[in-house]
Design an enzyme around this catalytic site. Sequence first.
Site, short mmCIF file in Angstrom:
data_model
loop_
_atom_site.label_atom_id
_atom_site.label_comp_id
_atom_site.label_asym_id
_atom_site.label_seq_id
_atom_site.Cartn_x
_atom_site.Cartn_y
_atom_site.Cartn_z
N GLU A 1 -4.39 7.87 -2.92
CA GLU A 1 -5.08 6.78 -2.42
C GLU A 1 -5.40 5.49 -3.34
OE1 GLU A 1 -5.95 4.39 0.95
OE2 GLU A 1 -4.68 6.21 0.71
N HIS B 1 0.65 -1.13 -0.05
CA HIS B 1 0.08 -0.10 -0.02
C HIS B 1 0.91 1.27 0.05
CE1 HIS B 1 -3.69 2.08 1.31
NE2 HIS B 1 -2.64 3.24 1.94
N GLU B 2 1.73 1.28 0.87
CA GLU B 2 2.52 2.50 0.87
C GLU B 2 3.57 2.63 -0.10
OE1 GLU B 2 1.86 4.78 2.95
OE2 GLU B 2 0.65 3.41 4.39
N HIS C 1 1.94 4.76 -2.82
CA HIS C 1 1.84 6.33 -2.41
C HIS C 1 3.55 6.85 -2.86
CE1 HIS C 1 -1.65 6.99 -0.45
NE2 HIS C 1 -1.47 5.91 0.49
#
Length: 505
Positions: free
Chosen positions: A293, A263-264, A267
Amino acid sequence: MTETFDELRRRLAEIDDLGRAGAILGWDQQTMMPPRGAAVRAEQLATIGRTAHEKFTSPEIGRLLEELSSFEAEHEHDSFEASLIRVARRDFEKACKVPSDLRAEMARSASLALPVWVEARANDDFAAFLPALERNLELRLRYVECFAGDFDEPYDALLDDFERGMRTAEVRTTFDYLKEHQAPLVREVADAGPPPEAPQGTFPLELQKQFELEVVRRFGFDDEAWRIDPTVHPFATGAGTQDIRLTTRYFEDSLDGLFATMHEFGHGLYEHQIDPALERTPLARGTSLGMHESQSRTWENLVGRSRPFWRHFFPRLRELFPGPLGAYDAESWYREVNAVRPSLIRVDADEATYNLHIILRFELEQEMIAGSFPLKDLPGEWNRRMWEYLGVEVPDDRRGVLQDTHWATGALGYFPTYALGNLISAQLWERVLADVPELHDDFERGEFGALRDWLREHLHRHGRKFTPGETLERAAGADRIDPEPYVRYLRRKLSGIHGLPVTAE
């Protein structure tokens, strides 16, 4: 006129430098800073926040922007020059309405509240956190007052900080659609039978770290420009396109930390692939947190929970963890990581229930701003909605109202962007698959360059040059955030795992 533009760019570069320095101090506070450093760090962040705000809202910036109006008109809308002036003017006009002392106090209060939240969470003690939360809310109410008459409702001013141009009423309509379609889908899955038992056993942390690095390096993680560190609540930040800081967390009894890292990474990749020509300007960031996101959810879910991904990576995962995973093959593991299990923790929620976690927070934030209930009653309001939306009883505040860091940092208005990002990810994904039909074959070979390149070309490189709406239209050909593609995606996926009828597509 070129000299005037160069002067504006020089001043904006200094302001951006201050913001990036503050970001690194914030990263350090959550990863490496000794606990006793919190008080001084709060003053340092307040000083940086005040100084950057004063520099940006100075009359000189206003004069330069006014003088550059004709220069902006001479350049194409897509150009660096026109984009920088246009975005800086929009930011300037909003920033000028906020006093520098208020901006500094918001930064100070958030920094002081963070370690209080960490300790309160660890001790399951909402009462200890309540005074810090009350102070943060008081400051956000003063912030909202700075924009009296500018928005349709108070929450708009907060939402606009994270999702430019988005209004609360629009989010409310979108979320009502999700409640109408996702909540029944979750019930359908529950009626289809209980999910399989999660794997039991121990997953040594060093082996988890080894595996996640193997994964994100294949994704595009560069050891010369990126780093990963543990923290209480995962996030991504950095000091520029070549200084990307990811954080994650680990659990010895599960592999949930792997999905947090993927997930990170999403970003971080967004920031890393911004055109280097935009560095040290207000354009060198993602266009909105909803769009940001969408990138993290793409890599966590559309890639990291896909069948082709696990066909490639599962043999290696089982090699590292033969005990708990010995009974699994790639197909059964794919079903396991996509199982629908209504749960307490947002960041660990499955795709079918995640948006319901966000809707709960979105509704609570509006009521907090409106003063609909005393803040001391927030845990009870939280617990009631968790049961209503997810059928989950909350055993303690640590796994309830204290689980997220956002209210400690004063980030009211942020939560809706998580669900909006889910919706955007599905809209973008339909376009990606149309443009790169062999994408899943690439994943099965452990190759992710085509996806990286598509995202760079259609989204990442532009940074903040365009509004979120313009960016979505350019990348996905859509004129608005549409929840239908995400609901279609969910039903299609869950029908193959849980045997649901593929209707209402």
